[in-house]
Design an enzyme around this catalytic site. Structure first.
Site, PDB file in Angstrom:
ATOM      1  N   ASP A  68       0.816  -1.208   0.000  1.00  0.00           N
ATOM      2  CA  ASP A  68       0.000   0.000   0.000  1.00  0.00           C
ATOM      3  C   ASP A  68       0.850   1.258   0.000  1.00  0.00           C
ATOM      4  O   ASP A  68       0.468   2.278  -0.590  1.00  0.00           O
ATOM      5  CB  ASP A  68      -0.936  -0.004   1.214  1.00  0.00           C
ATOM      6  CG  ASP A  68      -2.125  -0.942   1.037  1.00  0.00           C
ATOM      7  OD1 ASP A  68      -2.333  -1.423  -0.088  1.00  0.00           O
ATOM      8  OD2 ASP A  68      -2.819  -1.196   2.036  1.00  0.00           O
ATOM      9  N   ASP A 101      -3.719  10.081   4.867  1.00  0.00           N
ATOM     10  CA  ASP A 101      -3.905  10.921   6.046  1.00  0.00           C
ATOM     11  C   ASP A 101      -2.799  11.946   6.210  1.00  0.00           C
ATOM     12  O   ASP A 101      -1.731  11.859   5.604  1.00  0.00           O
ATOM     13  CB  ASP A 101      -3.974  10.052   7.315  1.00  0.00           C
ATOM     14  CG  ASP A 101      -2.863   9.017   7.407  1.00  0.00           C
ATOM     15  OD1 ASP A 101      -1.724   9.331   7.006  1.00  0.00           O
ATOM     16  OD2 ASP A 101      -3.126   7.891   7.868  1.00  0.00           O
ATOM     17  N   THR A 129      -9.038   3.279   7.161  1.00  0.00           N
ATOM     18  CA  THR A 129      -8.702   1.897   7.515  1.00  0.00           C
ATOM     19  C   THR A 129      -7.208   1.732   7.786  1.00  0.00           C
ATOM     20  O   THR A 129      -6.723   0.607   7.886  1.00  0.00           O
ATOM     21  CB  THR A 129      -9.119   0.932   6.385  1.00  0.00           C
ATOM     22  OG1 THR A 129      -8.566   1.381   5.138  1.00  0.00           O
ATOM     23  CG2 THR A 129     -10.630   0.859   6.262  1.00  0.00           C
ATOM     24  N   TYR A 177      -3.909   4.171   9.848  1.00  0.00           N
ATOM     25  CA  TYR A 177      -3.519   4.574  11.196  1.00  0.00           C
ATOM     26  C   TYR A 177      -4.727   5.027  12.015  1.00  0.00           C
ATOM     27  O   TYR A 177      -4.844   4.754  13.214  1.00  0.00           O
ATOM     28  CB  TYR A 177      -2.471   5.681  11.093  1.00  0.00           C
ATOM     29  CG  TYR A 177      -1.843   6.145  12.393  1.00  0.00           C
ATOM     30  CD1 TYR A 177      -1.890   5.367  13.552  1.00  0.00           C
ATOM     31  CD2 TYR A 177      -1.183   7.370  12.455  1.00  0.00           C
ATOM     32  CE1 TYR A 177      -1.306   5.810  14.729  1.00  0.00           C
ATOM     33  CE2 TYR A 177      -0.588   7.813  13.617  1.00  0.00           C
ATOM     34  CZ  TYR A 177      -0.659   7.029  14.763  1.00  0.00           C
ATOM     35  OH  TYR A 177      -0.082   7.474  15.922  1.00  0.00           O
TER      36      TYR A 177
END
Length: 301
Positions: free
Chosen positions: A77, A152, A192, A194
């Site tokens: 990812d 994020d 989905t 941290y």
């Protein structure tokens, strides 16, 4: 095989030599499938280096963005996040082949890749547009960093530990002052990651929302909150010993007292391509090991 694409970029990143043989096998298999589909292939310099004596020359990400119709990413990812941010400016869709661990957005398993990739290059796929964040770090009013994040933006204390003190404002309105180990502002994609480990909610990717999650807040009543994604969020450091702002945990800037991290939804989006029949809830069940009762078990309950 008819394909909606003419040019495919292929990316791979490796950090260790222990998996090099398997990585090369997977990479060569992908290149063979792309060639059989009749597509022109573009590689970046790092992928060429993995191939070693490759007949392909390395291209810059800008050149790839201007020419590629689709990008195939072999990795985890983290690799997908990095490539997605870079290619979002060119609206290049991405196919993720999982060579990492969890694989939330690199969602094609390696053993499924030969059949699934061939079908996707033939036009059998689901397109999924994901929100990107645009963030900037200001020090004494001067711009120190401007970048993007697909997962994020995280403000966290550094190696010295201790609490970070900060003020959060939403569209200029003070939300709260807080002392915590840090704070996470996540997109639905990053909900989905941290944010989930810090007890934040999962947001479906189709939702126009963000989630703000404090990390180990000093005030236990301070909880995660879901926000609309058309707001501008400012996080001002009021007291800090050693802290940084991280964007997808890949770009970062150190922070000093009174530094400001300003985040808004980007005009760019990342387009992920999934196999035909892709279902987000099936991904959650598989990756998070959710238990679903069979119809027989449900009847006995």
């Amino acid at each position: 095989m008819r394909t909606p694409f003419r040019t495919a970029a292929v990316f791979v990143k490796t950090r260790t030599e222990s998996n090099r043989t398997a990585l090369l096998q997977a990479l060569h298999a992908i290149l063979a499938i792309v060639e059989r589909a009749g597509l022109h292939i573009l590689l970046d310099g790092e992928t060429c280096a993995v191939l070693d004596q490759s007949q392909h020359r390395g291209n810059s990400l800008a050149a790839i963005g201007e020419q590629a119709d689709v990008a195939i990413v072999l990795g985890g990812d983290g690799t997908m996040l990095s490539i997605a941010r870079e290619l979002a400016a060119y609206d290049v869709p991405l196919i993720g082949i999982n060579f990492g661990r969890l694989g939330f957005i690199t969602d094609i398993a390696l053993h499924q890749m030969p059949e699934v990739l061939e079908q996707m290059l033939g036009g059998k796929f689901e397109a999924d547009r994901r929100t990107l964040l645009e963030g900037e770090v200001l020090h004494a009013g001067a711009l120190m960093l401007r970048t993007h994040a697909l997962n994020d933006v995280v403000i966290s204390h550094g190696v010295a530990g201790g609490l970070v003190e900060f003020t959060v404002r939403v569209d200029g309105v003070n939300m709260y002052n807080q002392r915590a180990d840090g704070v996470i502002l996540a997109t639905p994609t990053g909900s989905t990651a941290y944010a989930l480990s810090a007890n934040g909610p999962i947001l479906h990717p189709s939702l126009a929302g963000l989630v703000l999650v404090p990390v180990a807040p000093h005030t236990l009543s301070n909880r995660p909150i879901a926000l609309p994604d058309d707001v501008e969020i400012e996080i001002e450091l009021t007291e800090v010993r050693d802290a940084s702002a991280y964007f997808d945990m890949q770009s970062y800037s150190t922070l000093a007292p009174n530094d400001l991290v300003r985040v808004r939804r980007s005009k760019r989006v990342a387009t992920l391509l999934h196999p035909a029949g892709y279902n987000y809830f099936a991904t959650l069940r598989q990756k998070l090991h959710w238990n679903v009762m069979s119809s027989e078990q449900h009847g006995r309950a």
